[in-house]
Write a protein that holds these residues in place. Structure first.
Motif, mmCIF file in Angstrom:
data_model
loop_
_atom_site.group_PDB
_atom_site.id
_atom_site.type_symbol
_atom_site.label_atom_id
_atom_site.label_comp_id
_atom_site.label_asym_id
_atom_site.label_seq_id
_atom_site.Cartn_x
_atom_site.Cartn_y
_atom_site.Cartn_z
ATOM 1 N N PHE A 102 -12.185 13.860 6.950
ATOM 2 C CA PHE A 102 -12.309 14.444 5.620
ATOM 3 C C PHE A 102 -10.951 14.871 5.082
ATOM 4 N N HIS A 103 -10.148 15.494 5.920
ATOM 5 C CA HIS A 103 -8.850 15.994 5.490
ATOM 6 C C HIS A 103 -7.852 14.855 5.267
ATOM 7 N N ILE A 104 -7.964 13.794 6.070
ATOM 8 C CA ILE A 104 -7.119 12.610 5.850
ATOM 9 C C ILE A 104 -7.486 11.956 4.527
ATOM 10 N N TYR A 105 -8.796 11.838 4.299
ATOM 11 C CA TYR A 105 -9.269 11.244 3.040
ATOM 12 C C TYR A 105 -8.814 12.071 1.840
ATOM 13 N N SER A 106 -8.923 13.395 1.948
ATOM 14 C CA SER A 106 -8.527 14.273 0.842
ATOM 15 C C SER A 106 -7.040 14.125 0.541
ATOM 16 N N ALA A 107 -6.230 14.019 1.591
ATOM 17 C CA ALA A 107 -4.786 13.867 1.394
ATOM 18 C C ALA A 107 -4.470 12.543 0.708
ATOM 19 N N LEU A 108 -5.104 11.457 1.166
ATOM 20 C CA LEU A 108 -4.875 10.144 0.556
ATOM 21 C C LEU A 108 -5.381 10.113 -0.882
ATOM 22 N N ASN A 109 -6.479 10.823 -1.128
ATOM 23 C CA ASN A 109 -7.044 10.867 -2.474
ATOM 24 C C ASN A 109 -6.103 11.570 -3.444
ATOM 25 N N ARG A 110 -5.341 12.550 -2.953
ATOM 26 C CA ARG A 110 -4.372 13.254 -3.793
ATOM 27 C C ARG A 110 -3.123 12.406 -4.034
ATOM 28 N N ILE A 111 -2.772 11.593 -3.039
ATOM 29 C CA ILE A 111 -1.586 10.749 -3.170
ATOM 30 C C ILE A 111 -1.849 9.579 -4.106
ATOM 31 N N ALA A 112 -3.081 9.061 -4.104
ATOM 32 C CA ALA A 112 -3.416 7.846 -4.859
ATOM 33 C C ALA A 112 -3.076 7.933 -6.345
ATOM 34 N N PRO A 113 -3.343 9.071 -7.050
ATOM 35 C CA PRO A 113 -3.042 9.118 -8.489
ATOM 36 C C PRO A 113 -1.562 8.971 -8.823
ATOM 37 N N VAL A 114 -0.697 9.060 -7.814
ATOM 38 C CA VAL A 114 0.739 8.914 -8.068
ATOM 39 C C VAL A 114 1.099 7.469 -8.399
ATOM 40 N N THR A 115 0.236 6.532 -7.987
ATOM 41 C CA THR A 115 0.538 5.103 -8.152
ATOM 42 C C THR A 115 0.802 4.737 -9.607
ATOM 43 N N LEU A 116 -0.113 5.104 -10.497
ATOM 44 C CA LEU A 116 0.026 4.731 -11.910
ATOM 45 C C LEU A 116 1.279 5.322 -12.544
ATOM 46 N N PRO A 117 1.575 6.620 -12.367
ATOM 47 C CA PRO A 117 2.827 7.142 -12.939
ATOM 48 C C PRO A 117 4.064 6.408 -12.429
ATOM 49 N N LEU A 118 4.081 6.029 -11.145
ATOM 50 C CA LEU A 118 5.229 5.310 -10.599
ATOM 51 C C LEU A 118 5.379 3.945 -11.262
ATOM 52 N N ILE A 119 4.248 3.278 -11.497
ATOM 53 C CA ILE A 119 4.294 1.981 -12.174
ATOM 54 C C ILE A 119 4.789 2.146 -13.605
ATOM 55 N N MET A 120 4.341 3.218 -14.278
ATOM 56 C CA MET A 120 4.783 3.469 -15.641
ATOM 57 C C MET A 120 6.272 3.795 -15.690
ATOM 58 N N ILE A 121 6.760 4.513 -14.667
ATOM 59 C CA ILE A 121 8.199 4.807 -14.594
ATOM 60 C C ILE A 121 8.983 3.517 -14.418
ATOM 61 N N SER A 122 8.474 2.644 -13.545
ATOM 62 C CA SER A 122 9.136 1.352 -13.321
ATOM 63 C C SER A 122 9.167 0.531 -14.600
ATOM 64 N N LEU A 123 8.013 0.481 -15.293
ATOM 65 C CA LEU A 123 7.948 -0.262 -16.549
ATOM 66 C C LEU A 123 8.854 0.375 -17.598
ATOM 67 N N GLY A 124 8.866 1.707 -17.658
ATOM 68 C CA GLY A 124 9.718 2.398 -18.627
ATOM 69 C C GLY A 124 11.190 2.117 -18.401
ATOM 70 N N SER A 125 11.597 2.076 -17.138
ATOM 71 C CA SER A 125 13.000 1.781 -16.834
ATOM 72 C C SER A 125 13.363 0.357 -17.232
ATOM 73 N N MET A 126 12.422 -0.577 -17.058
ATOM 74 C CA MET A 126 12.668 -1.961 -17.465
ATOM 75 C C MET A 126 12.798 -2.066 -18.975
ATOM 76 N N ILE A 127 11.930 -1.344 -19.696
ATOM 77 C CA ILE A 127 11.991 -1.363 -21.159
ATOM 78 C C ILE A 127 13.308 -0.747 -21.630
ATOM 79 N N ALA A 128 13.723 0.338 -20.972
ATOM 80 C CA ALA A 128 14.980 0.994 -21.344
ATOM 81 C C ALA A 128 16.180 0.083 -21.115
ATOM 82 N N ASN A 129 16.071 -0.802 -20.141
ATOM 83 C CA ASN A 129 17.177 -1.700 -19.804
ATOM 84 C C ASN A 129 17.054 -3.077 -20.466
ATOM 85 N N LEU A 130 16.173 -3.170 -21.464
ATOM 86 C CA LEU A 130 16.012 -4.452 -22.157
ATOM 87 C C LEU A 130 17.359 -4.952 -22.671
ATOM 88 N N SER A 131 17.615 -6.225 -22.433
ATOM 89 C CA SER A 131 18.872 -6.810 -22.872
ATOM 90 C C SER A 131 18.840 -7.041 -24.377
#
Length: 235
Positions: A102-131
């Protein structure tokens, strides 16, 4: 081809399923939350391996053959793990606070929502570096226009055609049609930006196309939703 074929089939549909009941109570009463989420999970069970293999191959300019291991990705493992818990009736074990799972699942469940913000940061950095180099053949604009037409014109037109020609004959439930609607009215997958960044190829084209299509989607989604809810037999 990669951006036209693979849409944002997880983040946006799941978010809309959660948001619409708050703003449109009639949608919650008609379609619910759990069953649409289950259908999307089943859809991703097939799409996710294809996205991280074929989609990655197309966007990153891969050469040679796609290997079997390319179909194995973290999202696929997560979906399979979720279905395994249900099919094997492991909920009492997994959600028992007295057990360590239960505690392992709860920890992973809290970490999972970080995925989308990280992808958005990656996309944002690419947009900022548009040639800003001059695009002699206007290839970037051509790709963006092509992807926009397919995702925002061809696929929606196909959905409404299928609704009148096929869905009624198949007697699909409103919930099933709702999920199909969500999956056929979405911009390209945001994960494509991660793939392009990792390969260090097509970054300008991918980031520019995602920027334009996501801005367009903000204006088109209300229209799509209005047309959908106006269909006979939906509400």
């Amino acid at each position: 081809m990669g951006m036209s074929a693979f849409g944002n089939s997880a983040y946006i549909p799941l978010t809309l399923i959660e948001i619409f009941p708050v703003t449109l109570p009639a949608v919650a009463g008609r379609f619910g939350l759990e069953i649409p989420t289950l259908y999307i999970g089943v859809y991703l069970l097939v799409l996710s391996p294809l996205l991280w293999s074929v989609g990655n191959f197309l966007v990153s300019g891969g050469s040679g053959r796609i290997k079997l291991k390319d179909f194995l990705s973290a999202p696929l493992i997560g979906i399979l793990a979720g279905f395994s818990v249900v099919f094997l009736h492991l909920q009492p074990v997994l959600f028992n606070p007295k057990l360590p799972f239960f505690h392992i699942y709860s920890a992973l469940n809290r970490i999972a929502p970080v995925t989308l913000p990280l992808i958005m940061i990656s996309l944002g950095s690419m947009i900022a570096n548009l040639s800003y180099k001059k695009d002699k053949n206007h290839s970037r604009i051509k790709v963006t226009l092509c992807v926009s037409l397919i995702r925002f014109l061809f696929l929606p037109a196909l959905f409404f055609s299928l609704y009148f020609l096929l869905f009624k004959k198949l007697a699909l439930s409103p919930v099933q049609i709702w999920v199909i609607f969500l999956e056929m009215h979405i911009p390209p997958a945001a994960n494509l930006s991660v793939m392009a960044a990792q390969a260090e190829i097509n970054e300008d084209t991918v980031s520019f196309t995602l920027l334009v299509t996501y801005i367009l989607y903000l204006f088109l989604l209300p229209l799509y939703l209005l047309f959908f809810l106006s269909l006979p037999g939906i509400l």
